[in-house]
Scaffold this active site. Structure first.
Site, PDB file in Angstrom:
ATOM      1  N   CYS A  79     118.589 114.230 144.751  1.00  0.00           N
ATOM      2  CA  CYS A  79     119.639 114.740 143.858  1.00  0.00           C
ATOM      3  C   CYS A  79     120.600 115.648 144.634  1.00  0.00           C
ATOM      4  O   CYS A  79     121.383 115.141 145.427  1.00  0.00           O
ATOM      5  CB  CYS A  79     118.975 115.428 142.665  1.00  0.00           C
ATOM      6  SG  CYS A  79     120.069 115.491 141.250  1.00  0.00           S
ATOM      7  N   HIS A 165     114.980 112.178 140.554  1.00  0.00           N
ATOM      8  CA  HIS A 165     113.979 113.168 140.951  1.00  0.00           C
ATOM      9  C   HIS A 165     112.599 112.523 141.043  1.00  0.00           C
ATOM     10  O   HIS A 165     111.868 112.511 140.042  1.00  0.00           O
ATOM     11  CB  HIS A 165     113.932 114.303 139.913  1.00  0.00           C
ATOM     12  CG  HIS A 165     115.055 115.262 140.039  1.00  0.00           C
ATOM     13  ND1 HIS A 165     114.956 116.448 140.717  1.00  0.00           N
ATOM     14  CD2 HIS A 165     116.333 115.193 139.597  1.00  0.00           C
ATOM     15  CE1 HIS A 165     116.107 117.091 140.681  1.00  0.00           C
ATOM     16  NE2 HIS A 165     116.967 116.345 140.005  1.00  0.00           N
ATOM     17  N   GLU A 167     109.949 113.569 142.258  1.00  0.00           N
ATOM     18  CA  GLU A 167     108.838 114.520 142.095  1.00  0.00           C
ATOM     19  C   GLU A 167     108.493 114.740 140.617  1.00  0.00           C
ATOM     20  O   GLU A 167     107.467 115.333 140.298  1.00  0.00           O
ATOM     21  CB  GLU A 167     109.178 115.856 142.782  1.00  0.00           C
ATOM     22  CG  GLU A 167     110.117 116.786 142.042  1.00  0.00           C
ATOM     23  CD  GLU A 167     111.600 116.392 142.123  1.00  0.00           C
ATOM     24  OE1 GLU A 167     111.917 115.293 142.608  1.00  0.00           O
ATOM     25  OE2 GLU A 167     112.441 117.202 141.660  1.00  0.00           O
TER      26      GLU A 167
HETATM   27  N1  GLN Z   1     124.781 118.326 139.950  1.00  0.00           N
HETATM   28  C1  GLN Z   1     124.067 119.016 140.988  1.00  0.00           C
HETATM   29  C2  GLN Z   1     124.976 119.262 142.195  1.00  0.00           C
HETATM   30  O1  GLN Z   1     126.045 118.745 142.217  1.00  0.00           O
HETATM   31  C3  GLN Z   1     122.853 118.227 141.412  1.00  0.00           C
HETATM   32  C4  GLN Z   1     121.904 118.138 140.252  1.00  0.00           C
HETATM   33  C5  GLN Z   1     120.439 118.163 140.628  1.00  0.00           C
HETATM   34  O2  GLN Z   1     120.072 118.382 141.780  1.00  0.00           O
HETATM   35  N2  GLN Z   1     119.597 118.006 139.633  1.00  0.00           N
HETATM   36  O3  GLN Z   1     124.633 119.985 143.085  1.00  0.00           O
END
Ligand code: GLN
Length: 180
Positions: A79, A165, A167
């Site tokens: 992410c 994610h 995890e």
């Molecule tokens: N939207 C977040 C970002 O741009 C990432 C979201 C996440 O890691 N759950 O950093």
């Protein structure tokens, strides 16, 4: 069993630590360049990518992190971690570390719910939280899984990135394959 670091400056690093411990790894919470010494792999957790980048820069960790990736040890960016690892981030300008030749759009699934669960084309359970969308994949990048045909799991060399994610689901095969 490996000694795996989890970047623990900001964000959702605790669940990563737990998964790695469940897989019997020795886990190190990384908050400085020195903490990278002697670890076999590294995880960049979800969170807020701009904040994480600032904290890494303030902590003078960036050259050590680039050195870690150049050493060929396995790295997982989930992410926000994928955003950091990407070559290009939209909407720009946003700096990133350029370890995976992809373009990502922050919060790119925004018209759907902020957070949602889906099943990938490869059968994985995917948990998305304000997830980045991978909008371009460079020639040296392998797409390992997709959602409705769009890449969500990518790899360049030993650096793996996930828009979701891993995890937070029971599909821990990504951790199993990367950290041995
Ligand atoms: N939207 C977040 C970002 O741009 C990432 C979201 C996440 O890691 N759950 O950093």
């Amino acid at each position: 069993m490996a000694r795996v670091g989890v970047l623990a400056l900001q964000g959702a690093f605790e669940a990563q630590v737990e998964v790695l411990r469940r897989l019997n790894h020795d886990v190190v919470e990384v908050r400085s360049a020195e903490a990278l010494e002697g670890i076999d792999g590294l995880v960049f957790p979800g969170g807020e990518s701009t904040t994480q980048l600032k904290l890494m820069a303030w902590g003078e960790m960036l050259s050590a992190l680039h050195g870690f990736v150049a050493s060929g040890r396995p790295v997982l960016g989930t992410c926000a971690g994928l955003i950091l690892a990407a070559r290009e981030v939209l909407p720009g300008p946003q700096e990133s570390l350029d370890w995976i030749d992809v373009t990502v759009q922050r919060n790119g699934y925004g018209r759907q719910l902020d957070s949602f669960e889906a099943r990938s084309d490869g059968g994985r359970t995917l948990m998305f939280i304000r997830a980045p969308r991978i909008t371009r994949v460079g020639p040296g990048v392998e797409v390992l899984d997709t959602l409705d045909g769009e890449p969500v799991l990518v790899r360049q060399g030993k650096v793996v990135g996930t828009a979701f994610h891993p995890e937070l689901s029971d599909d821990v095969d990504i951790f199993r394959e990367l950290f041995v």
